[in-house]
Design an enzyme around this catalytic site. Structure first.
Site, mmCIF file in Angstrom:
data_model
loop_
_atom_site.group_PDB
_atom_site.id
_atom_site.type_symbol
_atom_site.label_atom_id
_atom_site.label_comp_id
_atom_site.label_asym_id
_atom_site.label_seq_id
_atom_site.Cartn_x
_atom_site.Cartn_y
_atom_site.Cartn_z
ATOM 1 C CG PHE A 295 -1.379 0.268 -4.146
ATOM 2 C CD1 PHE A 295 -0.778 0.374 -5.233
ATOM 3 C CD2 PHE A 295 -1.762 -0.622 -3.272
ATOM 4 C CE1 PHE A 295 -0.157 -1.102 -5.585
ATOM 5 C CE2 PHE A 295 -1.420 -1.806 -3.741
ATOM 6 C CZ PHE A 295 -0.545 -2.085 -4.739
ATOM 7 C CG HIS A 296 -0.715 4.710 0.730
ATOM 8 N ND1 HIS A 296 -0.126 4.133 2.086
ATOM 9 C CD2 HIS A 296 -1.793 4.226 0.678
ATOM 10 C CE1 HIS A 296 -0.945 3.243 2.208
ATOM 11 N NE2 HIS A 296 -1.982 3.111 1.553
ATOM 12 N N PRO A 297 -0.139 7.714 -3.368
ATOM 13 C CG PRO A 297 -1.060 7.656 -5.489
ATOM 14 C CD PRO A 297 -0.866 6.726 -4.185
#
Length: 551
Positions: A475-477
């Site tokens: 969850f690190h876009p």
């Protein structure tokens, strides 16, 4: 009530970056600031209680709940991407881990042509935000964002992980946000006195005490409005009505790595062919808008343990009741911390030039959880733990593009995972490192038995195949409005102004030229602090120039 009139600054998004900007740009008490937020209130129990993020993980009331397109490299699976749709944005629903990243990350930004963004340049902006809280709960001096050492509340199982790391030659780090961040250790998190400290808590709420700041929730931005090539406002929807807010100085997009490129494309800024296909008039043709998408992929390995873990406490009803009562009365215990308790930044090989793996060690398992659930309060009925890795700096690049001219329709997300051969090699290296750790005396004494699939005897090919079948986004876009000096290959310049346009900036994780080694919330807050200085300086220069011309 819908907003009418003019503002000096309009900020789209009240998340990690938008909250900082609202505070900094309004601090003089003069500049009128409007913050538009698509979501609603963050005053929810499951947001404020740290372990409650397991409840918000799939909650559509506070979460955009995005999914990628099926990705061939991960067994044609879709990857689930939670993103905050609430005051505070993703800082209200994340796992609260606060990691600045490694100095090498920012030297890479400079190497890409972004002068002024090296480690020595950005470090003061981290420090400006942070208020460190020690293990006894004592807050030091500093900024408004609490960064807490919660080691006193963590499960003692971590001692086995640290011993295993020592056996395989990995260093220990006392502070991932200190001068020696490489090694294994305990994660610091954004909490204070057992409650989440989001960007909204730290920055937006103080700003809202000023009469020159206005926050409008449930306001979905439709497009940026332009006069020629200058941004002059935002069209948005509120209570079913389309409204317009005008900006005298700047429009600032802080909607995140998914929504900021979407909003640019909806506004006619992006790949011309894509925009025309959806009937959008092209204002500025730029293939880079939505491109250079990067994300971290990770995988969990599950084990039954020979000594009690959090499972033993939180599985039985009486244990849940005890933990809940302790939290209500003292704001302490397992409900006051993140599930991501220990881990670190390490080198997968001694020959690696820098730390290239982020590790996690969690004293809990929920391996039998049904699809679509993240039951952190309902773990497995046996003692167990998880050990995980994610490669720090993936090379693969993807895209985010609109699939409709309707702003209510989410964009198409194609991360293009594992498309670079170096990423495949990193997966194997990470699996081999965890293999070495689970074969140590320390972890062999802790492991009762592995929960299938068993990493222990996997070959390189099996490590990779297992990763393809079970990995997931961490969850690190980032990167979809990337910063760079060349307008042909980037979206914003080093002052975060959109190339080719006036009065428009992007300030959020989408501007990262390359991904930082760990969790992205802290660097996003740093970017906003640095951007605020730039915005204030640029507008002061403009005011002086205008005054000189009038004279």
């Amino acid at each position: 009530m819908a907003v009418a009139g003019e503002f000096d600054y309009i900020i789209v998004g009240s998340g990690s970056a938008g909250s900082v900007l609202a505070d900094r740009l309004s601090a003089d008490g003069q500049a009128r600031v409007l913050v538009l937020e698509a979501g609603g209130s963050d005053r929810r129990f499951w947001i404020k209680m740290p372990i409650g993020y397991g409840r918000t993980f799939f909650d559509e009331r506070v979460n955009w709940k995005y999914e990628t397109e099926p990705e061939s490299a991960i067994d044609s699976r879709r990857s689930y991407w939670p993103r905050g749709r609430v005051i505070g944005g993703s800082s209200s629903i994340n796992a609260m881990v606060y990691c600045r990243g490694l100095p090498v990350d920012f030297e890479a930004w400079v190497h890409k042509g972004n002068s002024g963004w090296g480690w020595s340049d950005v470090l003061p902006y981290y420090q400006r935000s942070e208020c460190r809280v020690d293990a006894e709960g004592r807050a030091g001096q500093g900024g408004p964002l609490y960064v807490s050492d919660v080691s006193a509340q963590l499960h003692p199982l971590r001692r086995h992980f640290f011993a295993a790391a020592e056996e395989v030659g990995l260093p220990y780090s006392r502070d991932f946000n200190g001068s020696s961040p490489e090694g294994v250790g305990v994660y610091q998190i954004n909490t204070y006195k057992g409650m989440r400290c989001s960007a909204a808590d730290a920055f937006l709420r103080p700003a809202l005490q000023r009469s020159n700041v206005q926050l409008l929730t449930h306001a979905l931005a439709h497009r940026v409005l332009f006069s020629g090539r200058r941004a002059v406002g935002i069209e948005y929807e509120h209570d079913g009505q389309v409204q317009v807010a005008k900006a005298r100085r700047e429009v600032i997009l802080s909607a995140g790595a998914v929504n900021s490129p979407q909003l640019l494309q909806l506004s006619g800024v992006g790949p011309a062919a894509l925009l025309r296909r959806h009937g959008i008039k092209v204002l500025l043709d730029n293939e880079a808008v939505g491109g250079q998408l990067q994300d971290h992929l990770g995988i969990n390995y599950y084990y039954k343990a020979t000594e009690p873990t959090l499972n033993n406490l939180l599985y039985p009803l009486h244990g849940k009741l005890w933990a809940g009562l302790r939290y209500v009365l003292t704001r302490k215990g397992p409900l006051s911390v993140s599930v991501n308790q220990s881990g670190g930044f390490v080198r997968s090989l001694p020959s690696s030039s820098a730390a290239d793996m982020q590790l996690y060690f969690n004293p809990v398992t929920y391996s039998t959880a049904p699809e679509g659930k993240r039951p952190l309060m309902n773990p497995d009925p046996f003692a167990g733990f998880i050990i995980s890795f994610q490669p720090c700096r993936p090379k693969s690049r993807g895209r985010i593009d609109i699939c409709s001219a309707d702003p209510r329709v989410g964009p198409q997300i194609r991360p293009n995972y594992l498309s670079d051969p170096e990423d495949v090699a990193s997966v194997i290296a990470g699996g081999r490192l965890i293999q070495k750790m689970v074969r140590t005396r320390a972890l062999q004494a802790l492991i009762k038995e592995p929960i299938a699939p068993d990493l222990g005897q996997m070959s390189d090919e099996q490590i990779l195949e297992d990763f393809r079948q079970r990995c997931g986004s961490v969850f690190h876009p980032i990167g979809t409005c990337g910063m760079g000096p060349d307008p042909a290959t980037s979206v914003v310049d080093t002052r975060l102004r959109v190339h080719g346009l006036d009065g428009l900036r992007v300030v959020d994780a989408s501007i990262f030229p390359s991904i930082t080694s760990g969790n992205t919330n802290a660097p996003t807050i740093m970017v906003a602090q640095k951007a605020a200085d730039m915005i204030l300086a640029d507008n002061k220069t403009m005011e002086r120039r205008d005054a000189h011309q009038e004279a």
